[in-house]
Scaffold this motif. Structure first.
Motif, PDB file in Angstrom:
ATOM      1  N   PRO A  72       0.682  -1.170   0.078  1.00  0.00           N
ATOM      2  CA  PRO A  72      -0.068   0.032   0.131  1.00  0.00           C
ATOM      3  C   PRO A  72       0.864   1.200   0.112  1.00  0.00           C
ATOM      4  N   PRO A  73       0.219   2.440  -0.651  1.00  0.00           N
ATOM      5  CA  PRO A  73       1.109   3.547  -0.508  1.00  0.00           C
ATOM      6  C   PRO A  73       1.206   3.999   1.071  1.00  0.00           C
ATOM      7  N   GLY A  74       2.449   4.652   1.158  1.00  0.00           N
ATOM      8  CA  GLY A  74       2.878   4.803   2.559  1.00  0.00           C
ATOM      9  C   GLY A  74       3.627   3.960   3.562  1.00  0.00           C
ATOM     10  N   CYS A  75       3.566   2.559   2.931  1.00  0.00           N
ATOM     11  CA  CYS A  75       4.118   1.684   3.450  1.00  0.00           C
ATOM     12  C   CYS A  75       5.261   1.010   3.236  1.00  0.00           C
ATOM     13  N   ASP A  76       5.846   0.167   3.870  1.00  0.00           N
ATOM     14  CA  ASP A  76       7.280  -0.523   3.283  1.00  0.00           C
ATOM     15  C   ASP A  76       7.191  -2.005   4.038  1.00  0.00           C
ATOM     16  N   LEU A  77       7.547  -2.893   3.061  1.00  0.00           N
ATOM     17  CA  LEU A  77       7.403  -4.302   3.225  1.00  0.00           C
ATOM     18  C   LEU A  77       8.517  -4.576   4.011  1.00  0.00           C
ATOM     19  N   VAL A  78       8.432  -4.974   5.406  1.00  0.00           N
ATOM     20  CA  VAL A  78       9.456  -5.249   6.378  1.00  0.00           C
ATOM     21  C   VAL A  78       9.906  -6.703   6.542  1.00  0.00           C
ATOM     22  N   SER A  79       8.888  -7.595   6.262  1.00  0.00           N
ATOM     23  CA  SER A  79       9.111  -9.009   6.361  1.00  0.00           C
ATOM     24  C   SER A  79       7.988  -9.802   5.643  1.00  0.00           C
ATOM     25  N   VAL A  80       8.233 -11.188   5.556  1.00  0.00           N
ATOM     26  CA  VAL A  80       7.199 -11.836   4.932  1.00  0.00           C
ATOM     27  C   VAL A  80       6.968 -13.491   5.747  1.00  0.00           C
ATOM     28  N   HIS A  81       5.705 -13.528   6.307  1.00  0.00           N
ATOM     29  CA  HIS A  81       5.603 -14.867   7.041  1.00  0.00           C
ATOM     30  C   HIS A  81       5.323 -16.002   5.982  1.00  0.00           C
ATOM     31  N   VAL A  82       5.995 -17.039   6.088  1.00  0.00           N
ATOM     32  CA  VAL A  82       5.553 -18.115   4.889  1.00  0.00           C
ATOM     33  C   VAL A  82       5.061 -19.095   5.778  1.00  0.00           C
ATOM     34  N   VAL A  83       3.662 -19.572   5.398  1.00  0.00           N
ATOM     35  CA  VAL A  83       3.012 -20.870   5.931  1.00  0.00           C
ATOM     36  C   VAL A  83       2.846 -21.943   5.045  1.00  0.00           C
ATOM     37  N   LYS A  84       3.040 -23.085   5.553  1.00  0.00           N
ATOM     38  CA  LYS A  84       2.732 -24.136   4.564  1.00  0.00           C
ATOM     39  C   LYS A  84       1.362 -24.661   4.846  1.00  0.00           C
ATOM     40  N   VAL A  85       0.708 -24.669   3.734  1.00  0.00           N
ATOM     41  CA  VAL A  85      -0.742 -24.907   4.078  1.00  0.00           C
ATOM     42  C   VAL A  85      -0.892 -26.574   3.693  1.00  0.00           C
ATOM     43  N   LEU A  86      -0.404 -27.177   2.686  1.00  0.00           N
ATOM     44  CA  LEU A  86      -0.291 -28.537   2.392  1.00  0.00           C
ATOM     45  C   LEU A  86       0.950 -28.751   1.819  1.00  0.00           C
TER      46      LEU A  86
END
Length: 105
Positions: A72-86
């Motif tokens: 989104p505008p005005g935001c910065d991506l700081v981390s990514v949480h990765v989840v194994k669904v299957l």
């Protein structure tokens, strides 16, 4: 809720996007560079879960350019949480930080 599919779809502007993507508010295009950055991250996530099959989730730093179109505008991506669904199915959850007016260049 609609069912997500993994087929080519045409956007309103006529561009085709492979697979499912998020286009955030204020972002009008999903470029080839965005796709390449996301594919690098997806492949690294696949390799991580393949090397450690007992993992259920992990958090990592974002790859350069990853999820740019979803930021989104005005935001910065700081981390990514990765989840194994299957096995073979993963979900990336972006974690954003709001950038205050004094931080914007």
């Amino acid at each position: 809720m609609g069912k997500a599919s993994n087929r080519k779809r045409a956007r309103k502007d006529g561009a085709k996007i492979e697979g499912y993507s998020l286009i955030g508010p204020g972002v009008t295009t999903y470029t080839a560079e965005d796709g390449a950055a996301d594919l690098v991250a997806i492949e690294k996530d696949r390799a991580r879960f393949h090397a450690a099959p007992w993992l259920v989730s992990y958090e990592r730093a974002p790859e350069p350019g990853e999820l740019r179109a979803a930021t989104p505008p005005g935001c910065d991506l700081v981390s990514v949480h990765v989840v194994k669904v299957l096995p073979g199915v993963r979900h990336r959850i972006p974690i954003f930080r709001s950038i205050g007016k004094h931080e914007v260049n």
